[in-house]
Design a protein around this motif. Structure first.
Motif, short mmCIF file in Angstrom:
data_model
loop_
_atom_site.label_atom_id
_atom_site.label_comp_id
_atom_site.label_asym_id
_atom_site.label_seq_id
_atom_site.Cartn_x
_atom_site.Cartn_y
_atom_site.Cartn_z
N THR A 114 0.80 -1.23 0.00
CA THR A 114 0.00 0.00 0.00
C THR A 114 0.83 1.28 0.00
OG1 THR A 114 -0.17 -0.07 2.42
CG2 THR A 114 -1.94 -1.12 1.14
N GLU A 115 1.96 1.30 0.68
CA GLU A 115 2.68 2.56 0.90
C GLU A 115 3.76 2.84 -0.13
OE1 GLU A 115 1.92 4.80 3.33
OE2 GLU A 115 0.23 3.52 3.88
N LEU A 116 4.47 1.81 -0.59
CA LEU A 116 5.59 2.04 -1.50
C LEU A 116 5.09 2.29 -2.92
CD1 LEU A 116 8.27 -0.55 -0.34
CD2 LEU A 116 8.10 1.86 0.20
N LYS A 117 5.57 3.37 -3.50
CA LYS A 117 5.13 3.76 -4.84
C LYS A 117 6.24 3.62 -5.89
CE LYS A 117 1.19 5.28 -3.24
NZ LYS A 117 0.28 4.23 -2.89
N ASP A 118 7.31 2.92 -5.56
CA ASP A 118 8.43 2.76 -6.48
C ASP A 118 8.03 1.85 -7.64
OD1 ASP A 118 10.89 2.41 -7.72
OD2 ASP A 118 11.98 2.34 -5.82
N PRO A 119 8.19 2.30 -8.88
CA PRO A 119 7.78 1.46 -10.02
C PRO A 119 8.67 0.23 -10.22
CG PRO A 119 8.83 3.47 -10.80
CD PRO A 119 8.67 3.61 -9.31
N ARG A 120 9.85 0.20 -9.60
CA ARG A 120 10.72 -0.97 -9.73
C ARG A 120 10.20 -2.16 -8.94
NH1 ARG A 120 16.27 1.51 -7.89
NH2 ARG A 120 14.83 2.41 -6.38
N ILE A 121 9.36 -1.89 -7.96
CA ILE A 121 8.84 -2.96 -7.12
C ILE A 121 7.68 -3.63 -7.84
CG2 ILE A 121 7.72 -3.53 -4.94
CD1 ILE A 121 9.24 -1.21 -3.70
N GLY A 122 7.85 -4.90 -8.14
CA GLY A 122 6.82 -5.65 -8.83
C GLY A 122 5.85 -6.27 -7.83
N LEU A 145 14.63 -6.01 -5.36
CA LEU A 145 15.51 -6.04 -4.19
C LEU A 145 16.23 -4.71 -4.00
CD1 LEU A 145 17.28 -9.51 -3.92
CD2 LEU A 145 15.74 -8.41 -2.31
N LYS A 146 16.70 -4.11 -5.09
CA LYS A 146 17.38 -2.82 -5.01
C LYS A 146 16.42 -1.74 -4.51
CE LYS A 146 20.87 -3.61 -8.55
NZ LYS A 146 21.33 -3.27 -9.89
N ALA A 147 15.18 -1.75 -4.99
CA ALA A 147 14.21 -0.76 -4.55
C ALA A 147 13.87 -0.93 -3.08
CB ALA A 147 12.95 -0.86 -5.40
N LEU A 148 13.77 -2.18 -2.61
CA LEU A 148 13.48 -2.41 -1.20
C LEU A 148 14.66 -2.03 -0.32
CD1 LEU A 148 11.45 -5.72 -1.28
CD2 LEU A 148 10.64 -3.45 -0.66
N ASP A 149 15.88 -2.28 -0.80
CA ASP A 149 17.05 -1.86 -0.03
C ASP A 149 17.11 -0.34 0.08
OD1 ASP A 149 18.01 -4.36 0.60
OD2 ASP A 149 19.24 -4.52 -1.19
N LYS A 150 16.70 0.35 -0.98
CA LYS A 150 16.68 1.81 -0.95
C LYS A 150 15.62 2.33 0.01
CE LYS A 150 16.96 5.67 -4.11
NZ LYS A 150 18.31 6.09 -3.85
N ALA A 151 14.50 1.60 0.13
CA ALA A 151 13.40 2.01 1.01
C ALA A 151 13.52 1.42 2.41
CB ALA A 151 12.08 1.59 0.39
N ASN A 152 14.67 0.86 2.73
CA ASN A 152 14.88 0.18 4.01
C ASN A 152 14.64 1.12 5.19
OD1 ASN A 152 15.62 -1.60 6.00
ND2 ASN A 152 17.52 -2.20 5.02
#
Length: 116
Positions: A23-31, A64-71
């Motif tokens: 719901t919260e993450l809006k990064d387009p790299r996250i599938g 994984l890169k997008a989640l690491d950035k949003a850590n």
């Protein structure tokens, strides 16, 4: 006693993280990501988060890169939602068990077809 607490904390982190990612993450790299499990150390300093990502290897690495950035954001939001003194450091890993299980299932069905 500590194993019961780490199990409960791991399940709560799993539940909250899956809600946050969807719901919260809006990064387009996250599938399309499913949180399959969370292993928390006994001292609650680290949490290994196992993820199942729908797609090819390129989508898995970009997610994984997008989640690491949003850590940092994920940890701060977990801190607001879970009452703990210290929020564990999140370590994201790809869970290959679902793909492995489907491969085994396919091989078994192929063997079954060959015998008939």
């Amino acid at each position: 006693m500590a194993k019961i607490r780490t199990g409960r904390v791991g399940e709560q982190i799993k539940k909250e993280l899956s809600l946050l990612i969807q719901t919260e993450l809006k990064d387009p790299r996250i599938g399309f990501i499913t949180v399959t499990g969370v292993d928390v150390t006994n001292d609650l300093s680290q949490a290994k988060v196992y993820l199942s990502v729908l797609g090819d290897d390129e989508q898995k690495t970009s997610s994984l890169k997008a989640l690491d950035k949003a850590n940092g954001y994920l940890r701060s939001e977990l801190g607001k939602r879970i009452r703990l003194r210290h929020i564990p450091e999140l370590i994201f890993k790809i869970d290959e068990s679902i793909a492995y299980g489907s491969r085994i299932e396919k091989l078994l069905s192929d063997i079954d077809k060959d015998e008939k």
